[in-house]
Design an enzyme around this catalytic site. Structure first.
Site, short mmCIF file in Angstrom:
data_model
loop_
_atom_site.label_atom_id
_atom_site.label_comp_id
_atom_site.label_asym_id
_atom_site.label_seq_id
_atom_site.Cartn_x
_atom_site.Cartn_y
_atom_site.Cartn_z
N ASP A 63 -102.86 -88.75 -62.86
CA ASP A 63 -103.49 -88.41 -64.13
C ASP A 63 -103.99 -89.69 -64.77
OD1 ASP A 63 -104.20 -87.67 -66.70
OD2 ASP A 63 -102.29 -86.70 -67.16
N TYR A 155 -118.84 -88.29 -75.71
CA TYR A 155 -119.09 -88.94 -74.42
C TYR A 155 -119.73 -90.31 -74.62
CZ TYR A 155 -120.82 -89.58 -69.65
OH TYR A 155 -121.07 -90.08 -68.39
N LYS A 159 -118.08 -93.94 -73.57
CA LYS A 159 -118.70 -94.84 -72.59
C LYS A 159 -119.14 -96.16 -73.23
CE LYS A 159 -118.25 -92.42 -68.85
NZ LYS A 159 -117.37 -92.91 -67.77
#
Length: 256
Positions: A63, A155, A159
Site C-alpha cells: 500500500d 490531482y 502532482k
C-alpha cells in the site's frame, strides 16, 4: 547495451499500465527489481513478464500510503539483493473534479496516494541508498502538476507537490550521492479509461483522444514506453550529473 546492469530498483505501482511497461524495460537493461503493487495478481503478472525479458525480480503486495509497507519493501530488497540503488514510484489515482465539486474525502484520498505516498517512499529508501553510497529516485508527476489546466484540482495539487518534494530531496541529499528527478507525462493512451470511466462510449473516447492529440505538437498521445525510457535514463549512470529536474514527456504540450 544494458545500462542498469546489477542495479537494484524498487518499482512501486508495477501492476499499472505504465509500471508494467517500465518494469519490463528496466529488466531488459539488467536491473534487479522489487516489484510492488496494491493488487497482488497484477504484480505477479508483471513478474512473469520480467522473467520473460530475462530479468530478476521479487514481488510484494503493498500500500503506497502505508509506511510499514514501504519499510517492508526496503527490507525485502535488503534480504534478496543486499540493498537498493533506486526507486521509481508509478502509483497514483486520478481525480477530475473541479475545486468546488471535489469532495473532502476525494481530496484527502488523492493527496494521500499521490503526494503522501511519494514522500513515504522517498523517506523509506533514503537510508538504503545512503548505505549503498548513493542512488537515484524517480517520481512520476504530470503536466497537470506543471501548468494549470482547469478541473482536477486535487490531482493537480498532488502532482505539483510531487514536483517540489522531488526538488527538495534532490537538494537535500545531492552531497551524499542521491539524485532525485521527476518525469511528467502528458496525455497518455493508457489514461483514457481513467479519465472517462470504464463504461464510456467508445465514440466518446475517440472524440476525447482526438481533442487531446490536437493539443500536442507532435500530434499523438504518449505511450507507456515513452515514460519508461525517461525513467530508465534517470535511474542509470547516464544521468549522473542530473538532479532536481522536471522532465515533461508530453510531445511538446507544455512548450506552447
Amino acid at each position: 547495451m544494458t545500462t542498469l546492469e546489477g542495479k537494484r530498483i524498487l518499482v512501486m505501482g508495477a501492476g499499472g499500465a505504465q509500471g508494467r511497461v517500465g518494469a519490463r524495460l528496466l529488466a531488459e537493461h539488467g536491473a534487479h527489481l522489487v516489484l510492488a503493487d496494491a493488487v497482488s495478481e497484477a504484480v505477479e503478472a508483471v513478474s512473469a513478464e520480467v522473467r520473460d525479458a530475462g530479468g530478476t525480480s521479487v514481488t510484494s503486495e503493498a500500500d503506497v500510503t502505508d509506511a510499514a509497507s514501504w519499510e517492508g519493501l526496503v527490507s525485502l530488497a535488503n534480504s534478496e539483493f543486499g540493498g537498493l540503488d533506486g526507486l521509481v514510484n508509478y502509483a497514483a489515482i486520478l481525480s477530475r473534479a473541479g475545486a468546488a465539486e471535489t469532495e473532502v474525502d476525494a481530496w484527502e484520498r488523492t493527496l494521500r496516494v499521490n503526494l503522501t505516498g511519494a514522500w513515504l517512499g522517498i523517506r523509506a529508501v533514503i537510508p538504503a541508498l545512503l548505505t549503498a553510497g548513493g542512488g537515484s529516485i524517480v517520481t512520476i508527476g504530470s503536466v497537470d502538476g506543471l501548468v494549470g489546466r482547469g478541473g482536477g484540482s486535487a490531482y493537480q495539487a498532488s502532482k505539483g507537490g510531487v514536483r517540489l518534494l522531488t526538488k527538495s530531496a534532490a537538494t537535500e541529499y545531492a552531497a551524499r550521492g542521491i539524485r532525485a528527478n521527476s518525469v511528467h507525462p502528458g496525455p497518455m493512451q493508457d489514461r483514457m479509461s481513467m479519465i472517462v470511466g470504464p463504461k464510456a462510449d467508445p465514440t466518446g473516447v475517440a472524440t476525447l483522444e482526438g481533442r487531446l492529440r490536437a493539443q500536442v505538437p507532435l500530434g499523438r498521445l504518449g505511450r507507456p514506453r515513452d515514460i519508461a525510457w525517461a525513467v530508465r535514463f534517470f535511474l542509470s549512470d547516464e544521468s549522473s550529473f542530473i538532479t532536481g529536474v522536471d522532465l515533461p514527456v508530453d510531445g511538446g504540450l507544455t512548450a506552447q
